[in-house]
Design a protein around this motif. Structure first.
Motif, PDB file in Angstrom:
ATOM      1  N   SER A 189      90.899   1.885  28.120  1.00  0.00           N
ATOM      2  CA  SER A 189      90.706   3.339  28.157  1.00  0.00           C
ATOM      3  C   SER A 189      89.235   3.730  28.246  1.00  0.00           C
ATOM      4  O   SER A 189      88.908   4.844  28.649  1.00  0.00           O
ATOM      5  CB  SER A 189      91.332   3.988  26.923  1.00  0.00           C
ATOM      6  OG  SER A 189      90.634   3.556  25.765  1.00  0.00           O
ATOM      7  N   THR A 190      88.345   2.823  27.859  1.00  0.00           N
ATOM      8  CA  THR A 190      86.918   3.175  27.931  1.00  0.00           C
ATOM      9  C   THR A 190      86.260   2.655  29.211  1.00  0.00           C
ATOM     10  O   THR A 190      85.056   2.812  29.389  1.00  0.00           O
ATOM     11  CB  THR A 190      86.157   2.606  26.709  1.00  0.00           C
ATOM     12  OG1 THR A 190      86.348   1.189  26.680  1.00  0.00           O
ATOM     13  CG2 THR A 190      86.635   3.215  25.410  1.00  0.00           C
ATOM     14  N   ASN A 191      87.055   2.029  30.057  1.00  0.00           N
ATOM     15  CA  ASN A 191      86.473   1.521  31.317  1.00  0.00           C
ATOM     16  C   ASN A 191      85.933   2.665  32.167  1.00  0.00           C
ATOM     17  O   ASN A 191      86.485   3.770  32.159  1.00  0.00           O
ATOM     18  CB  ASN A 191      87.528   0.768  32.138  1.00  0.00           C
ATOM     19  CG  ASN A 191      87.869  -0.576  31.519  1.00  0.00           C
ATOM     20  OD1 ASN A 191      87.278  -0.970  30.522  1.00  0.00           O
ATOM     21  ND2 ASN A 191      88.836  -1.261  32.094  1.00  0.00           N
ATOM     22  N   GLU A 192      84.879   2.386  32.878  1.00  0.00           N
ATOM     23  CA  GLU A 192      84.324   3.379  33.794  1.00  0.00           C
ATOM     24  C   GLU A 192      84.547   2.902  35.223  1.00  0.00           C
ATOM     25  O   GLU A 192      84.290   1.736  35.532  1.00  0.00           O
ATOM     26  CB  GLU A 192      82.832   3.567  33.534  1.00  0.00           C
ATOM     27  CG  GLU A 192      82.555   4.170  32.174  1.00  0.00           C
ATOM     28  CD  GLU A 192      81.073   4.119  31.822  1.00  0.00           C
ATOM     29  OE1 GLU A 192      80.238   4.075  32.734  1.00  0.00           O
ATOM     30  OE2 GLU A 192      80.770   4.117  30.622  1.00  0.00           O
ATOM     31  N   THR A 193      85.011   3.801  36.044  1.00  0.00           N
ATOM     32  CA  THR A 193      85.253   3.439  37.440  1.00  0.00           C
ATOM     33  C   THR A 193      84.094   3.905  38.298  1.00  0.00           C
ATOM     34  O   THR A 193      83.716   5.085  38.251  1.00  0.00           O
ATOM     35  CB  THR A 193      86.543   4.136  37.940  1.00  0.00           C
ATOM     36  OG1 THR A 193      87.583   3.860  37.016  1.00  0.00           O
ATOM     37  CG2 THR A 193      86.926   3.635  39.327  1.00  0.00           C
ATOM     38  N   PRO A 194      83.515   2.996  39.079  1.00  0.00           N
ATOM     39  CA  PRO A 194      82.398   3.420  39.944  1.00  0.00           C
ATOM     40  C   PRO A 194      82.845   4.502  40.922  1.00  0.00           C
ATOM     41  O   PRO A 194      83.983   4.505  41.393  1.00  0.00           O
ATOM     42  CB  PRO A 194      82.020   2.140  40.691  1.00  0.00           C
ATOM     43  CG  PRO A 194      82.558   1.030  39.856  1.00  0.00           C
ATOM     44  CD  PRO A 194      83.788   1.564  39.202  1.00  0.00           C
ATOM     45  N   LEU A 195      81.920   5.395  41.205  1.00  0.00           N
ATOM     46  CA  LEU A 195      82.251   6.498  42.106  1.00  0.00           C
ATOM     47  C   LEU A 195      82.215   6.054  43.569  1.00  0.00           C
ATOM     48  O   LEU A 195      82.990   6.524  44.393  1.00  0.00           O
ATOM     49  CB  LEU A 195      81.231   7.624  41.888  1.00  0.00           C
ATOM     50  CG  LEU A 195      81.478   8.956  42.550  1.00  0.00           C
ATOM     51  CD1 LEU A 195      82.708   9.634  41.958  1.00  0.00           C
ATOM     52  CD2 LEU A 195      80.262   9.865  42.375  1.00  0.00           C
ATOM     53  N   ARG A 196      81.307   5.145  43.865  1.00  0.00           N
ATOM     54  CA  ARG A 196      81.105   4.763  45.267  1.00  0.00           C
ATOM     55  C   ARG A 196      81.297   3.255  45.437  1.00  0.00           C
ATOM     56  O   ARG A 196      81.100   2.491  44.484  1.00  0.00           O
ATOM     57  CB  ARG A 196      79.696   5.170  45.713  1.00  0.00           C
ATOM     58  CG  ARG A 196      79.541   6.692  45.768  1.00  0.00           C
ATOM     59  CD  ARG A 196      78.097   7.111  45.693  1.00  0.00           C
ATOM     60  NE  ARG A 196      77.342   6.806  46.886  1.00  0.00           N
ATOM     61  CZ  ARG A 196      77.164   7.630  47.908  1.00  0.00           C
ATOM     62  NH1 ARG A 196      77.718   8.829  47.882  1.00  0.00           N
ATOM     63  NH2 ARG A 196      76.442   7.295  48.941  1.00  0.00           N
ATOM     64  N   PRO A 197      81.656   2.842  46.642  1.00  0.00           N
ATOM     65  CA  PRO A 197      81.856   1.409  46.855  1.00  0.00           C
ATOM     66  C   PRO A 197      80.550   0.637  46.701  1.00  0.00           C
ATOM     67  O   PRO A 197      79.483   1.125  47.066  1.00  0.00           O
ATOM     68  CB  PRO A 197      82.378   1.332  48.300  1.00  0.00           C
ATOM     69  CG  PRO A 197      82.000   2.615  48.935  1.00  0.00           C
ATOM     70  CD  PRO A 197      81.943   3.637  47.847  1.00  0.00           C
ATOM     71  N   GLY A 198      80.644  -0.545  46.096  1.00  0.00           N
ATOM     72  CA  GLY A 198      79.456  -1.362  45.919  1.00  0.00           C
ATOM     73  C   GLY A 198      79.038  -2.026  47.217  1.00  0.00           C
ATOM     74  O   GLY A 198      79.823  -2.756  47.821  1.00  0.00           O
ATOM     75  N   ARG A 199      77.811  -1.739  47.637  1.00  0.00           N
ATOM     76  CA  ARG A 199      77.307  -2.349  48.876  1.00  0.00           C
ATOM     77  C   ARG A 199      75.908  -2.904  48.606  1.00  0.00           C
ATOM     78  O   ARG A 199      75.159  -2.338  47.795  1.00  0.00           O
ATOM     79  CB  ARG A 199      77.236  -1.309  49.998  1.00  0.00           C
ATOM     80  CG  ARG A 199      78.594  -0.768  50.420  1.00  0.00           C
ATOM     81  CD  ARG A 199      78.539  -0.142  51.812  1.00  0.00           C
ATOM     82  NE  ARG A 199      79.875   0.268  52.231  1.00  0.00           N
ATOM     83  CZ  ARG A 199      80.312   1.526  52.208  1.00  0.00           C
ATOM     84  NH1 ARG A 199      79.524   2.493  51.770  1.00  0.00           N
ATOM     85  NH2 ARG A 199      81.536   1.814  52.609  1.00  0.00           N
TER      86      ARG A 199
END
Lengths: 759, 193
Positions: free
Chosen positions: A334-344
């Motif tokens: 529940s505390t995980n953060e999802t990146p907003l943009r794809p990692g490049r």
């Protein structure tokens, strides 16, 4: 716009956005304000109430301020009304705002920005416990501040006082290469399990908990916390189990203690019950009257770790089962953060496209302010905040950046910075450009230029020297510099305004704590120099006190020390190792001429402190509110005596028997001097004066005499004065000196308590 | 209809912000406290934020208000920020804030230790109401407060003032003087107040 009784109010405006529990608590606090104003609530009780809500006092709140030539009365409109002992109602105060694990969402940041503009001075200050402090806040506005915070899920409850303070954690948690797992959900569960828990309401002193993802990096600092948890895993029956190395009894302050291992592997389901058991033991066995010995570290010192372990285990058995101990384990994501943009990845062509003048700045920033994450092509960026300060306007620019590139959160760090996680590497040039526009692009995070400082004499009632002034000066000195020696660049400087160690100076490579000295009848700001502490390994070792140097000479002290190290170090020898090999005496000798004070006529600015044009004085010292009860200047002095005694014991353990004898004697003189301050605030350092005043006020009057032992302990001091210790003293003599000093300092504590009517 | 507001602030920009040496203001503000230079205020302390980019610089903390050499919003100038005890309705509060800001700016212009190098430019004056409770940054607030501020400026010598509201809705409500046919200098402004 909602209205209450026709008048706009935040109660009406925020309505149901505040939980009923929080609303009720804040309403109760507002009622206390009204009762206090009506004279129906005792000032001490009100003080405790506001402290437990995060509302601290601030320098000059006793209505007096030294203007450089004399003390002036600050005549506030509120007259005699006080919000605590000697704390005038209208005087500005400080608001400490908890942010568990240092996490703040965009919405929370923007609310903090609004509050800083409306109720403070437009500045948000990040503390070494990953919180935010607002200064110059009026007590009348605090309920509305609390409501607006509550509406975005922030509480100030138990930010101060004898309680579990803000739970801290590694800022990289969840995005760290060296941690076996993300400690965030465990730290969060601990925070909210203990917040307001009945078992923590009767502590004798504050209690600090931290979480680290690994043993080696300096993020969670387990070794100087009451409870320090380090993430570990263990193979059990072919399955990888999560758990924690569980350390207890660490602490800084006047008498620093390294934490001790209570349990090498606490399974995750046992984390909360074990924390609760330790809290219950602390609540039951912790000291109440002698505040200098009221932290958990003294309980463990008294019992020994083995006995403490048994007591905690017994306590654990009798705690009633609580489903909250494990319910959170079902939802660790529940505390995980999802990146907003794809990692490049960041391509060289993108770097080449940066304007030439900015390229060098970008490279410099990227060198120290970026932390590669285990998630491919993502990094964590550190936004370095000089002295931990940033403005409301900068907050809004920052949230524009996070909304565009990363997501919803930042984390404050114990180095008074903040980090933005999950930045795609390909976005770094644009991300940096945004920070440049916001004035948030200082390079050199976690280097010698990134100096940590407590508020010191700027706003703290207990500040002795200008830690922020010194830090600002040193930051100017080291910022933007290209250090030829990367080992120098990697050093850490921390400055505290007094021995309470709010900057965590004990674990700095170059640590400073404010003290003062009187020379030729004039008081001069000094800093005690603590050298060779270990920032890595969770604050693995404390530095060595070298001596006190005039505040204005500290830049020279640093230069000289670094030059000495670079000249004399052995192959691959770090500063900590160098200090251990070289010893205090040789380093002190190297710096000896820097203790000299020019005459007032020659150099009057030497008699001011950094960032303050007033002639230096300690006349502005007030009564501390660190833990809800008064901490007077006498308490300070007695704590300083404890510190000296502790140093004597260290000397003895190191085989420096003569130094131990001398330090033990100094601890007695310091304790005597502290008591004398009740009658003579300006008592000087020299032994003749201290002894004369001690005889007059304490020995001849019998005031110091122990109810059972009579003049015995006072005579220890007088005997030592007649026959001072020698640097040649042997082990036996040193042990005797320390034993006597121990008894004398304890007798001094007892004497002061009797004087206060505590006994 | 009178409108109640709280925490009004006024910023008078410097003519030449490059002439500003923040270091000089540490002793100046300490001296103001020592000599009680602003009679109407209980002056308390000096807050040093010289290290913060685009920040409030050096702040003179007082019981009712703060005075800062502020560099926020792309404009450097003397910022007067009322914290508490507003004097009345919006009209009275704006007038009081303008008077206090102009008085402090005049003290700085005449500060002997600065040698007259700092001059203020009322033709770019800015106003804000920091209290989002009493003046949320909305069109409704603009319609209510712009005439009050505009009227005050007209009454003290500003001719043809064109005002521009702050565009970021997260910021406190504010109006910047974008242009005017004629603006008083600081001395005339003070005399008119």
């Amino acid at each position: 716009m909602s209205k209450d009784n026709g008048v706009k109010s935040w109660v009406g405006q925020l309505g149901a956005s505040i939980s009923s529990d929080m609303a009720e608590e804040i309403d109760a606090f507002e009622t206390n304000i009204k009762l206090r104003k009506a004279g129906k609530l005792d000032a001490k009780i009100f003080a405790e109430a506001r402290l437990r809500r995060g509302a601290y006092g601030q320098r000059y709140d006793n209505g007096r301020r030294h203007d450089g030539s004399k003390t002036q009365e600050l005549v506030y409109p509120s007259g005699d009304l006080v919000k605590g002992p000697e704390t005038i109602w209208d005087a500005p105060g400080m608001m400490r705002i908890k942010s568990p694990m240092g996490i703040a969402s965009n919405e929370q940041l923007e609310t903090l920005a609004d509050l800083a503009e409306e109720y403070s001075d437009g500045i948000l200050h990040v503390t070494t416990r990953q919180e935010i402090q607002l200064h110059f806040v009026h007590i009348d506005t605090t309920p509305d501040i609390m409501r607006r915070l509550a509406a975005v899920g922030i509480t100030t409850r138990e930010a101060c006082g004898n309680s579990v303070r803000n739970v801290t954690s590694c800022q990289y948690a969840g995005g760290c290469r060296t941690a076996p797992f993300d400690v965030t959900p465990y730290a969060k569960a601990t925070t909210y399990f203990l917040l307001g828990h009945k078992d923590i309401q009767d502590f004798g002193r504050k209690f600090k908990i931290s979480f680290s993802g690994c043993k080696t990096n300096p993020c969670g600092m387990a070794m100087f916390h009451d409870v320090g948890c380090i993430a570990v895993t263990k193979e059990v029956g072919g399955e990888t189990k999560r758990g924690f190395e569980f350390y207890v009894g660490g602490g800084l302050g006047a008498v620093p203690f390294q934490a001790q291992l209570l349990d090498g592997f606490v399974p995750e389901e046992e984390l909360l019950p074990l924390c609760q058991a330790v809290c219950r033991v602390f609540s039951r066995l912790g000291e109440r009257k002698n505040r200098a010995r009221a932290r958990l570290k003294f309980v463990i010192k008294k019992l020994g770790i083995e006995e403490f372990r048994k007591v905690v285990a017994e306590e654990r058995k009798i705690i009633p089962e609580d489903e909250r101990w494990t319910t959170y384990l079902a939802d660790l994501d529940s505390t995980n953060e999802t990146p907003l943009r794809p990692g490049r990845p960041l391509e060289q062509s993108a770097i080449d496209a940066i304007d030439t003048p900015v390229q060098e700045e970008f490279a410099s920033w990227r060198k120290h302010n970026i932390w590669p994450q285990p998630q491919t092509n993502y990094v964590t960026a550190t936004v370095r905040l000089p002295l931990g300060d940033f403005t409301s306007e900068q907050v809004r620019k920052l949230t524009d950046i996070t909304r565009k590139y990363t997501g919803n959160t930042v984390r404050f760090t114990i180095e008074q910075n903040l980090v933005v996680r999950h930045v795609s590497e390909s976005d770094l040039p644009d991300f940096h450009e945004g920070l440049v526009a916001a004035g948030l692009c200082s390079p050199g995070a976690s280097t010698i230029a990134d100096i940590v400082a407590c508020p010191g004499t700027d706003t703290c009632k207990l500040g002795i020297s200008a830690s922020r002034g010194l830090a600002a000066e040193l930051e100017k000195k080291f910022s933007g510099g290209k250090h030829e020696d990367p080992e120098v660049e990697a050093l850490h400087i921390k400055a505290s305004g007094c021995f309470n160690s709010c900057s965590q100076h004990h674990v700095a490579d170059l640590g400073f704590l404010g003290v003062s000295r009187i020379v030729d009848g004039r008081r001069i700001a000094h800093f005690q120099f603590v050298l060779g502490g270990e920032w890595a390994n969770n604050g693995g070792a404390y530095g060595l006190a070298i001596g006190a140097y005039p505040s204005k000479r500290i830049p020279q002290v640093i230069d000289r020390t670094l030059a000495f190290w670079k000249k004399e170090r052995e192959e691959g020898e770090d500063l900590k190792g160098f200090v251990a090999r070289m010893g205090r005496a040789k380093i002190k000798k190297e710096l000896d001429d820097l203790r000299k004070i020019p005459s007032y006529e020659e150099q009057p600015d030497f008699y001011t402190d950094w960032g303050d044009s007033r002639e230096y004085t300690i006349g502005d010292l007030g009564t501390g509110e660190c833990a809800g009860e008064v901490v007077s200047i006498v308490d300070f002095g007695l704590q300083d005596a404890e510190r000296r005694l502790f140093e004597a014991q260290l000397d003895l353990e190191a085989g420096k028997t003569g130094a131990a004898s001398v330090a033990a004697y100094k601890s007695m003189l310091t304790a005597a001097k502290a008591l004398i301050m009740v009658f003579n605030i300006d008592i000087q350092e020299d032994a003749d004066r201290v002894i004369a005043d001690f005889r007059t006020h304490f020995h001849d009057t019998g005031r110091f005499h122990d109810p059972f032992a009579g003049a015995k302990f006072a005579n220890y001091l007088l005997k030592r004065y007649e026959s001072p210790p020698s640097i040649e003293d042997n082990d036996l003599a040193a042990r005797e000196a320390i034993d006597e000093a121990q008894l004398f300092v304890e007798a001094a504590q007892g004497c002061y308590q009797r004087m206060q009517g505590d006994i | 209809m009178s409108i109640e507001i709280q925490q009004s602030s006024v910023k008078i920009p410097l003519v030449d912000s490059t002439a500003l040496d923040l270091d000089a203001f540490i002793p100046i503000f300490h001296e103001w406290i020592r000599e009680r230079r602003i009679e109407e205020e209980l002056l308390i302390d000096v807050a040093d934020y010289r290290h913060v980019p685009y920040g409030p610089g050096v702040v003179l903390i007082a019981n009712e208000a703060h005075y800062a050499l502020d560099g926020s919003g792309g404009t450097t100038g003397l910022l007067y920020s009322r914290r508490r005890d507003e004097v009345g309705d919006a009209k009275a509060a704006f007038r009081e804030a303008l008077l206090r800001a102009a008085t402090a700016a005049s003290l700085i212009e005449n500060e002997a230790s600065l040698g007259g190098i700092l001059k203020f430019d009322p033709s770019r004056i800015e106003m804000r109401v920091m209290s989002r409770l009493t003046a949320p940054n909305t069109e409704e607030t603009r319609l209510a407060l712009e005439p009050v501020w505009s009227g005050l400026l007209s009454s003290v010598g500003f001719v043809g003032a064109e005002l521009k509201p702050q565009s970021d809705p997260r910021e406190a409500f504010g109006l910047a003087l974008q242009s005017c046919a004629e603006a008083p200098d600081l001395a005339r402004l003070l005399a008119a107040l």
